[in-house]
Design a protein around this motif. Structure first.
Motif, PDB file in Angstrom:
ATOM      1  N   SER A 173      12.715 -15.162 -28.289  1.00 28.41           N
ATOM      2  CA  SER A 173      12.322 -16.391 -28.989  1.00 28.41           C
ATOM      3  C   SER A 173      12.780 -17.636 -28.278  1.00 28.41           C
ATOM      4  O   SER A 173      12.177 -18.697 -28.414  1.00 28.41           O
ATOM      5  N   ARG A 174      13.895 -17.501 -27.525  1.00 27.51           N
ATOM      6  CA  ARG A 174      14.457 -18.617 -26.779  1.00 27.51           C
ATOM      7  C   ARG A 174      14.751 -19.799 -27.695  1.00 27.51           C
ATOM      8  O   ARG A 174      14.511 -20.955 -27.354  1.00 27.51           O
ATOM      9  N   LEU A 175      15.230 -19.482 -28.900  1.00 34.29           N
ATOM     10  CA  LEU A 175      15.557 -20.506 -29.885  1.00 34.29           C
ATOM     11  C   LEU A 175      16.965 -20.267 -30.390  1.00 34.29           C
ATOM     12  O   LEU A 175      17.421 -19.123 -30.490  1.00 34.29           O
ATOM     13  N   ASN A 236      18.722 -15.282 -39.834  1.00 32.84           N
ATOM     14  CA  ASN A 236      18.075 -14.406 -38.864  1.00 32.84           C
ATOM     15  C   ASN A 236      18.004 -13.009 -39.435  1.00 32.84           C
ATOM     16  O   ASN A 236      18.443 -12.733 -40.558  1.00 32.84           O
ATOM     17  N   GLU A 237      17.442 -12.090 -38.640  1.00 32.84           N
ATOM     18  CA  GLU A 237      17.176 -10.759 -39.152  1.00 32.84           C
ATOM     19  C   GLU A 237      18.450  -9.957 -39.396  1.00 32.84           C
ATOM     20  O   GLU A 237      18.440  -8.978 -40.131  1.00 32.84           O
ATOM     21  N   SER A 238      19.563 -10.401 -38.802  1.00 36.75           N
ATOM     22  CA  SER A 238      20.826  -9.700 -39.045  1.00 36.75           C
ATOM     23  C   SER A 238      21.559 -10.247 -40.259  1.00 36.75           C
ATOM     24  O   SER A 238      22.641  -9.785 -40.587  1.00 36.75           O
ATOM     25  N   GLY A 239      20.985 -11.229 -40.918  1.00 36.70           N
ATOM     26  CA  GLY A 239      21.595 -11.792 -42.116  1.00 36.70           C
ATOM     27  C   GLY A 239      22.494 -12.973 -41.831  1.00 36.70           C
ATOM     28  O   GLY A 239      23.116 -13.501 -42.762  1.00 36.70           O
ATOM     29  N   GLU A 240      22.561 -13.451 -40.593  1.00 39.93           N
ATOM     30  CA  GLU A 240      23.402 -14.601 -40.257  1.00 39.93           C
ATOM     31  C   GLU A 240      22.742 -15.862 -40.767  1.00 39.93           C
ATOM     32  O   GLU A 240      21.554 -16.091 -40.539  1.00 39.93           O
ATOM     33  N   VAL A 241      23.513 -16.696 -41.474  1.00 39.02           N
ATOM     34  CA  VAL A 241      22.983 -17.931 -42.046  1.00 39.02           C
ATOM     35  C   VAL A 241      22.955 -18.994 -40.948  1.00 39.02           C
ATOM     36  O   VAL A 241      23.981 -19.344 -40.365  1.00 39.02           O
ATOM     37  N   LEU A 242      21.762 -19.537 -40.702  1.00 38.29           N
ATOM     38  CA  LEU A 242      21.610 -20.582 -39.693  1.00 38.29           C
ATOM     39  C   LEU A 242      21.632 -21.958 -40.332  1.00 38.29           C
ATOM     40  O   LEU A 242      22.240 -22.886 -39.804  1.00 38.29           O
ATOM     41  N   THR A 291       9.259 -16.363 -34.656  1.00 39.97           N
ATOM     42  CA  THR A 291      10.712 -16.257 -34.586  1.00 39.97           C
ATOM     43  C   THR A 291      11.139 -15.028 -35.366  1.00 39.97           C
ATOM     44  O   THR A 291      10.330 -14.397 -36.071  1.00 39.97           O
ATOM     45  N   ASP A 292      12.395 -14.687 -35.252  1.00 38.93           N
ATOM     46  CA  ASP A 292      12.956 -13.630 -36.091  1.00 38.93           C
ATOM     47  C   ASP A 292      13.771 -14.221 -37.231  1.00 38.93           C
ATOM     48  O   ASP A 292      14.660 -13.589 -37.760  1.00 38.93           O
ATOM     49  N   TRP A 293      13.419 -15.478 -37.564  1.00 39.59           N
ATOM     50  CA  TRP A 293      14.115 -16.148 -38.662  1.00 39.59           C
ATOM     51  C   TRP A 293      13.299 -16.057 -39.941  1.00 39.59           C
ATOM     52  O   TRP A 293      12.084 -15.837 -39.910  1.00 39.59           O
ATOM     53  N   MET A 294      14.000 -16.271 -41.050  1.00 40.42           N
ATOM     54  CA  MET A 294      13.351 -16.308 -42.366  1.00 40.42           C
ATOM     55  C   MET A 294      13.930 -17.451 -43.185  1.00 40.42           C
ATOM     56  O   MET A 294      15.087 -17.824 -43.001  1.00 40.42           O
ATOM     57  N   VAL A 295      13.106 -17.959 -44.053  1.00 43.47           N
ATOM     58  CA  VAL A 295      13.522 -19.008 -44.981  1.00 43.47           C
ATOM     59  C   VAL A 295      13.659 -18.374 -46.365  1.00 43.47           C
ATOM     60  O   VAL A 295      12.763 -17.643 -46.810  1.00 43.47           O
TER      61      VAL A 295
END
Length: 752
Positions: A173-175, A236-242, A291-295
């Motif tokens: 993703s390079r993000l 992210n997909e591992s559950g880390e809060v961004l 991305t591999d992110w989620m809202v």
């Protein structure tokens, strides 16, 4: 005293019964609870659950809408930055050459590089000023040295390593989002120049862009504007809060894992998870494209259901107010309705205890007041009736005492012996005649002791039979009075007892009949003598005719003196003598059958003997005798002389009634265990007003010199002594009929 005990028992029974039943106020409370409070609670509970489900569905929809909007805007924001960086890299040969030149200067002339801007830095600065994305650009060597920056002259060298950009260059993703004074978005892109193409992408410089992540503030705005969302997070997909709009950047991996497990598979996904801080949390998740992110859009259940809880509080207070109103209404009803009814109940109880003339206040609803008014009227009437009743009772009591005194006088004035005897065979009351007969100490004695008769265990005791059967008993018994034995005509009458119960007392009436029996015996003897006189007259008549014939034949024989004629006369005399001999033999046989002792008696034979006697009597010569006798009629057990006397009396009465002309019919037949004998004549019959007296002693319709009036009376007594019945039946068209019914002789009867 007994009335008070009964009232006390009734009150105890009423109290026990009232305890088993609800009072009227209790029933009213149950009715209100069932018809008002019960449905209210049920409908409120159902409404609460349905409202809860509706709010949950509305929250679901709102979260889905909010998270979809946030995901869309975030995707657009990131896409624009990535496109900007890609546009700088794609086909920008000048940027690649400047990067190569910067790398050469760092290696060959580092002092010059530190004093002046390189073409690369000027190029990056121009690009940063030309965009409105608040971007900062960096070019890094593959080793991590800063080759140039849009921020101007910067110390360069290996000490300027930025591992974040190097890591992003290696990610798909390079993000990345980095938190400094504010949230910052880093985007990395490798530079592909002609000089580096032969070395591979791994050895190419890296263009790294740093953007202010305006979506963080945008998500805060959405959390305030998109009700009921309280919190947005980018993870992210591992559950880390961004990004966390509440500022809590710590990662709750367990909560996120539970969230992802519980969410359904639709897009956006929706569900709940349990939080240690907020309890149950509604959440919706939408992915950020490329991305591999989620809202995530989240709201605690307590906040989402705040309106429901407020509604519940309002309903609770409204229900409480309703209950208070109902209780107030019940209280007023009790005061206005139940209390007057209780007053009525108490007044009724007092009246039941004998405290009459009770009145209650006419209050409460119209019906209750009317009831109280009617009760007061009834109470006054009952009091008046009770007063009048007491007067009448006093009057009746005085009359009863007077009647009792009269009854006692009448009881003592009776010539018969009257005694009241209880079930224990003890004399409890006796009149003066009984005391004179059996002694002054008669009352209190056992009857068999007082009468010196058979013991009470005797089954033939008339008292026992009357008590057991409940029917009157009449018979003749020998009692011992104060002087000598006496034949008593005894009648026993059961006294009435409560319905359904056997009699407990009997009235015994005795009358001495010794003289009467002697007179009847004398009269019966006279009747028997008259019968034998009739029989003698008949015999004399029967013998007189042959004797006259014999005398006449002898006179003729004397005159003619003819042997042949004399022989004829002798034959005639011999026939007449035979006739006399037969008559004497019949009379001898008849006399031998006449016995005053009980034996086996054949009624057909008795009837033939009586008819033979009647036929030759003075009134039977012109009477037709018709006999219809049953064949093989069984024997009865009785005294033959008494049977003959009964039939002779009935026959003589019939001949007298027909005045010597008519028909006398005698029939016999067997009816079950009874022998029936019926005599019928063609005389004028018996008048209706005379019929009920024909079996009374000394009653006769004949002239005084023709009858004693005891024939039928004696005949009835004789038949009854045989355990039979003698009764009269009128004959249609005139005439009289008498029926004798006696039992057939049995072994038990013979033994008795």
């Amino acid at each position: 005293m007994e009335t008070q005990e009964n009232n006390s028992t009734d009150e105890q029974t009423e109290t026990a019964a009232s305890r088993r039943h609800l009072t009227l106020s209790g029933q009213l409370m149950v009715l209100v609870a069932v018809l008002a409070l019960g449905p209210l609670l049920v409908t409120n509970y159902i409404g609460y659950q349905r409202t809860k489900d509706v709010l949950a569905e509305m929250t679901h929809q709102a979260l889905n809408n909010a998270v979809s909007l946030a995901a869309t805007e975030t995707t657009d924001f990131i896409s624009e930055r990535k496109k900007l960086l890609s546009s700088l890299v794609a086909g920008n040969l000048h940027l690649s050459q400047a990067s190569d030149e910067a790398a050469r200067l760092i290696a060959e002339e580092p002092s010059r590089l530190n004093a002046t801007l390189t073409p690369l830095e000027r190029h990056l600065e121009a690009k940063a000023e030309s965009t409105d994305a608040q971007a900062r650009f960096y070019v890094l060597s593959p080793e991590g040295q800063v080759l140039g920056s849009s921020e101007g002259v910067q110390p360069r060298g290996m000490w300027r390593r930025d591992d974040l950009c190097l890591e992003l260059a290696e990610q798909p993703s390079r993000l990345a989002i980095h938190h400094e004074s504010d949230s910052v978005l880093y985007v990395a892109e490798p530079l592909d120049s002609s000089s580096q193409s032969s070395k591979g992408a791994a050895s190419a410089p890296i263009l790294c862009a740093r953007f202010d992540f305006a979506m963080a503030s945008r998500l805060r705005e959405l959390s305030h504007s998109q009700a009921p969302v309280e919190r947005f997070r980018i993870i992210n997909e591992s559950g880390e809060v961004l990004i966390d709009t509440e500022g809590a950047m710590d990662s709750d991996d367990s909560a996120m894992a539970v969230l992802f497990e519980q969410l359904d598979e639709q897009d956006p996904r929706y569900g709940t998870y349990d939080s240690a801080e907020h309890g149950t949390v509604f959440a919706a998740v939408a992915p950020i494209s490329s991305t591999d992110w989620m809202v995530t859009a989240e709201v605690p259940s307590a906040k989402a259901m705040a309106m429901l809880e407020d509604l519940k509080r309002r309903v609770f207070w409204m229900g409480s107010g309703f209950v208070a109103i109902v209780l107030l209404g019940m209280f007023l009803m009790v005061r206005t309705t139940i209390d007057p009814l209780r007053d009525l109940v108490e007044a009724t109880k007092k009246m039941a205890r004998g405290e009459l003339a009770q009145t209650v206040a006419t209050r409460g609803p119209r019906e209750v007041a009317h009831l109280a008014s009617v009760f007061n009227k009834m109470s006054r009437q009952v009091s008046d009736l009770h007063h009048n009743l007491e007067e009448r009772v006093d009057q009746r009591t005085a009359e009863l005492h007077q009647n009792q005194a009269f009854s006692q006088i009448l009881f003592n004035s009776m010539h018969e012996n009257l005694m009241v005897i209880d079930r224990d065979f003890r004399v409890i009351k006796a009149n003066d005649a009984a005391r004179r007969t059996y002694g002054d100490e008669l009352v209190g004695k056992l009857c068999h002791v007082a009468f010196q008769a058979s013991d009470c265990e005797d089954e033939n005791c008339p008292l026992r039979r009357a008590l057991e059967s409940g029917e009157p008993v009449e018979e003749e018994r020998v009692h011992l009075n104060q002087t000598s034995p006496e034949i008593m005509h005894t009648q026993v009458f059961p006294l009435p007892a409560p319905t359904g119960q056997p009699p407990n007392q009997v009235l015994m009436v005795t009358r001495p009949i010794t003289d009467e029996k002697q007179e009847l015996a004398s009269t019966a003897a006279d009747e028997k003598v008259s019968a034998y006189a009739l029989m003698a007259a008949s015999v004399a008549h029967e013998i007189g005719n042959p004797l006259s014939s014999i005398s006449a034949q002898l006179q003729l024989a004397k005159r003619k003196k003819d042997p042949e004629f004399t022989e004829k006369v002798i034959d005639i005399i011999d026939g007449q003598v035979s006739r006399i001999d037969k008559l004497l033999r019949d009379m001898t046989a008849f006399s031998s059958r006449q016995s005053n002792h009980a034996t086996f008696v054949y009624w057909n034979q008795v009837i033939e003997d009586v008819v033979r006697l009647l036929r030759h009597g003075p009134h039977g010569r012109f009477v037709s005798f018709e006999l219809d006798l049953a064949d093989e009629l069984p024997a009865a057990y009785a005294a033959p002389e008494r049977c003959f006397q009964v039939l002779l009396n009935l026959g003589l009465n019939a001949l007298d009634a027909m005045e010597g002309r008519g028909t006398l019919t005698i029939e016999t037949w067997l009816d079950g265990e009874d022998i029936v004998i019926r005599t019928s004549d063609t005389g004028p019959g018996i008048a209706d007003d005379v019929e009920e007296h024909i079996f009374e002693p000394y009653f006769s319709t004949k002239d005084p010199h023709k009858g004693s009036g005891l024939g039928l009376f004696i005949s009835k007594r004789i038949v009854e002594q045989m355990d039979g019945v003698l009764e009269y039946k009128a004959v249609e068209g005139g005439g009289a009929s008498f029926i004798i019914r006696v039992p057939v002789a049995t072994r038990a009867r013979v033994r008795a």
